[in-house]
Design an enzyme around this catalytic site. Sequence first.
Site, PDB file in Angstrom:
ATOM      1  N   GLY A 110      13.043 -28.604   0.986  1.00  0.00           N
ATOM      2  CA  GLY A 110      13.177 -29.655  -0.021  1.00  0.00           C
ATOM      3  C   GLY A 110      14.435 -29.503  -0.852  1.00  0.00           C
ATOM      4  O   GLY A 110      14.800 -28.399  -1.244  1.00  0.00           O
ATOM      5  N   ALA A 151      17.148  -1.944   1.128  1.00  0.00           N
ATOM      6  CA  ALA A 151      16.126  -2.393   0.166  1.00  0.00           C
ATOM      7  C   ALA A 151      16.697  -2.213  -1.240  1.00  0.00           C
ATOM      8  O   ALA A 151      16.237  -1.386  -2.017  1.00  0.00           O
ATOM      9  CB  ALA A 151      14.843  -1.585   0.352  1.00  0.00           C
ATOM     10  N   HIS A 206     -18.980   9.744 -13.765  1.00  0.00           N
ATOM     11  CA  HIS A 206     -18.506  11.065 -13.344  1.00  0.00           C
ATOM     12  C   HIS A 206     -19.023  11.366 -11.941  1.00  0.00           C
ATOM     13  O   HIS A 206     -20.192  11.107 -11.670  1.00  0.00           O
ATOM     14  CB  HIS A 206     -19.012  12.126 -14.325  1.00  0.00           C
ATOM     15  CG  HIS A 206     -18.665  13.515 -13.889  1.00  0.00           C
ATOM     16  ND1 HIS A 206     -17.398  14.028 -14.054  1.00  0.00           N
ATOM     17  CD2 HIS A 206     -19.409  14.482 -13.286  1.00  0.00           C
ATOM     18  CE1 HIS A 206     -17.374  15.264 -13.579  1.00  0.00           C
ATOM     19  NE2 HIS A 206     -18.584  15.565 -13.103  1.00  0.00           N
TER      20      HIS A 206
HETATM   21  P1  FAD Z   1       7.793 -16.598  -2.716  1.00  0.00           P
HETATM   22  O1  FAD Z   1       6.611 -15.826  -2.320  1.00  0.00           O
HETATM   23  O2  FAD Z   1       9.139 -16.046  -2.449  1.00  0.00           O
HETATM   24  O3  FAD Z   1       7.652 -18.010  -2.037  1.00  0.00           O
HETATM   25  C1  FAD Z   1       8.620 -18.982  -2.144  1.00  0.00           C
HETATM   26  C2  FAD Z   1       8.456 -19.928  -0.999  1.00  0.00           C
HETATM   27  O4  FAD Z   1       9.261 -21.054  -1.253  1.00  0.00           O
HETATM   28  C3  FAD Z   1       8.926 -19.364   0.332  1.00  0.00           C
HETATM   29  O5  FAD Z   1       7.885 -19.448   1.272  1.00  0.00           O
HETATM   30  C4  FAD Z   1      10.104 -20.245   0.716  1.00  0.00           C
HETATM   31  O6  FAD Z   1      10.126 -20.528   2.115  1.00  0.00           O
HETATM   32  C5  FAD Z   1       9.811 -21.503  -0.056  1.00  0.00           C
HETATM   33  N1  FAD Z   1      11.003 -22.273  -0.424  1.00  0.00           N
HETATM   34  C6  FAD Z   1      12.081 -21.846  -1.142  1.00  0.00           C
HETATM   35  N2  FAD Z   1      12.929 -22.847  -1.352  1.00  0.00           N
HETATM   36  C7  FAD Z   1      12.377 -23.924  -0.745  1.00  0.00           C
HETATM   37  C8  FAD Z   1      12.787 -25.262  -0.603  1.00  0.00           C
HETATM   38  N3  FAD Z   1      13.905 -25.681  -1.181  1.00  0.00           N
HETATM   39  N4  FAD Z   1      11.989 -26.093   0.092  1.00  0.00           N
HETATM   40  C9  FAD Z   1      10.836 -25.679   0.658  1.00  0.00           C
HETATM   41  N5  FAD Z   1      10.400 -24.418   0.544  1.00  0.00           N
HETATM   42  C10 FAD Z   1      11.158 -23.566  -0.150  1.00  0.00           C
HETATM   43  N6  FAD Z   1       4.541  -8.306  -5.155  1.00  0.00           N
HETATM   44  C11 FAD Z   1       3.380  -7.838  -5.659  1.00  0.00           C
HETATM   45  O7  FAD Z   1       2.939  -8.309  -6.697  1.00  0.00           O
HETATM   46  N7  FAD Z   1       2.696  -6.834  -5.013  1.00  0.00           N
HETATM   47  C12 FAD Z   1       3.138  -6.283  -3.870  1.00  0.00           C
HETATM   48  O8  FAD Z   1       2.492  -5.380  -3.325  1.00  0.00           O
HETATM   49  C13 FAD Z   1       4.354  -6.760  -3.324  1.00  0.00           C
HETATM   50  N8  FAD Z   1       4.832  -6.243  -2.181  1.00  0.00           N
HETATM   51  C14 FAD Z   1       5.976  -6.756  -1.648  1.00  0.00           C
HETATM   52  C15 FAD Z   1       6.439  -6.215  -0.459  1.00  0.00           C
HETATM   53  C16 FAD Z   1       7.587  -6.711   0.122  1.00  0.00           C
HETATM   54  C17 FAD Z   1       8.080  -6.133   1.430  1.00  0.00           C
HETATM   55  C18 FAD Z   1       8.284  -7.787  -0.509  1.00  0.00           C
HETATM   56  C19 FAD Z   1       9.524  -8.353   0.108  1.00  0.00           C
HETATM   57  C20 FAD Z   1       7.833  -8.319  -1.692  1.00  0.00           C
HETATM   58  C21 FAD Z   1       6.676  -7.797  -2.284  1.00  0.00           C
HETATM   59  N9  FAD Z   1       6.193  -8.307  -3.485  1.00  0.00           N
HETATM   60  C22 FAD Z   1       5.042  -7.799  -4.010  1.00  0.00           C
HETATM   61  C23 FAD Z   1       6.875  -9.382  -4.231  1.00  0.00           C
HETATM   62  C24 FAD Z   1       6.178 -10.711  -3.972  1.00  0.00           C
HETATM   63  O9  FAD Z   1       6.171 -10.987  -2.602  1.00  0.00           O
HETATM   64  C25 FAD Z   1       6.884 -11.817  -4.737  1.00  0.00           C
HETATM   65  O10 FAD Z   1       6.971 -11.473  -6.103  1.00  0.00           O
HETATM   66  C26 FAD Z   1       6.113 -13.116  -4.624  1.00  0.00           C
HETATM   67  O11 FAD Z   1       5.993 -13.502  -3.280  1.00  0.00           O
HETATM   68  C27 FAD Z   1       6.808 -14.209  -5.425  1.00  0.00           C
HETATM   69  O12 FAD Z   1       6.105 -15.393  -5.305  1.00  0.00           O
HETATM   70  P2  FAD Z   1       6.814 -16.792  -5.487  1.00  0.00           P
HETATM   71  O13 FAD Z   1       5.723 -17.797  -5.421  1.00  0.00           O
HETATM   72  O14 FAD Z   1       7.686 -16.770  -6.691  1.00  0.00           O
HETATM   73  O15 FAD Z   1       7.816 -16.958  -4.268  1.00  0.00           O
END
Ligand code: FAD
Length: 463
Positions: A117, A266, A441
Amino acid sequence: MSKEIKTQVVVLGAGPGGYSAAFRAADLGLDVTLVEARSTLGGVCLNVGCIPSKALLHVAKVIDDAKEMASHGVSFGAPEIDLDKIRSWKDKVVGQLTKGLDGMAKMRKVKVVNGYGKFTGAHTLQVDDTTITFEHAIIAAGSEPVALPFIPKDDDRVIDSTGALELKDIPKEMLVLGGGIIGLEMGTVYRALGSKVSVVEFADQLVPAADADVVKAYTKFNSKNFDIMLSTKVTAVEAKKDGLYVTFEGKNAPEKPVRYDKILVAVGRKPNGNLMDAAKAGVNVDERGFIHADKQLRTNVKHIHAIGDVIGQPMLAHKAVHEGHVAAEVIAGQKHYFDPRGIPSVAYTDPEMAWVGVTEKEAKEQGLQYEAATFPWAASGRAIASSRTEGFTKLIFDKETHRIIGGAIVGINAGEMLGEIGLAIEMGADAEDIALTVHAHPTLNESIGLAAELYEGSITDLP
Ligand code: FAD
């Protein structure tokens, strides 16, 4: 053929922030359209983040536990690793959860539009040949891994967290570049599966956001598991046929380039704010790609909200979920705002490191008058019975009121235990409240009550 959708709320991105916002808005009676570029819902967290990493960490834990049993009289022999099976189990876990989201979206009549989008105006969004006209928007576009310019790009021996989760092979020698939570979690997985893992970190401690004592306990326990180079950076990587030759600089830098089979980069994540033409809707995006939002998650454009990783640290799923709920409720006319007393952080490493509220480091920086009480797990019956005494539980109190303002745990199950401290902070509990709470406990949780008792000076005997 071009399509047109008119909706009350469009949500851009279906990660934890986006799907939580969409579902809450639908539950509040709003007509919702959820736009997602991936073929499955769930964003980074479900597809290539929190969930698959925890599935693999579960495998790592069982391998480590089985090994440890040998010293208690039970031997299982060397593990036989079937990577295809591990991978398909991880994929099954992910699939179960992403399919669950499909069902939840359908149940709520949330329209899901698949595609990327981009804003074309303050009330319009284009997704391929679909034009969406909206009254309100919630930007939940998330973040992606940061790549380093001096590291070869098109070499499949250089991977980020997404590549690491693909588990293509188990390299003999692996370098984890960046000693933050994601690097250490994936390092834990590869180490348990048989890689020799080195970790290089520019700062003088791993997981720089956590308190030094927490990280020290983790690092001491892991000194035999990882080769850890602190205060050191990578300055060059040369890709040769027989491996990746890495040049280091800094306090603990090896003199000559070192050969690795794989490098996991990372070093952090960058927000996706610059990728959706936000300016065409009038939304400001800063130079790093973050979109600023206020406590009601509104951007500078009143009818457009932003949540999750794209608005800033901490980049955590549970923060995104709560922000998503608030954004939806505000759009529905409720006077809510997001202002938690603490957002938990957990490294699901071995041992786990977990903290919530202010850290001691932050308390010092903010000039807070505080006192800390630490209960060592060497004195916990449950920790001794589990042969895991390296941990501790620390509570941080306001010096004057004795109210709890922060806490940290390092040890097995620290992430699960942290909830009690988070609740105590949010409820404004003081040391006496925690000390008088009867804990079962022998549990590891008992250490939270005992730390409060230590602080109150009321401790009588140790379990
Ligand atoms: P995201 O999960 O990043 O989702 C955003 C979505 O938007 C994506 O699917 C993307 O495709 C979509 N998108 C973006 N722009 C557009 C567009 N213009 N049009 C359509 N779609 C779009 N957090 C924790 O709390 N606990 C954990 O254990 C943890 N482990 C992690 C392990 C790894 C390996 C990684 C990489 C991250 C981890 N995180 C963890 C962090 C967590 O994944 C993120 O903080 C979380 O996913 C953020 O959520 P969000 O909704 O902001 O965005």
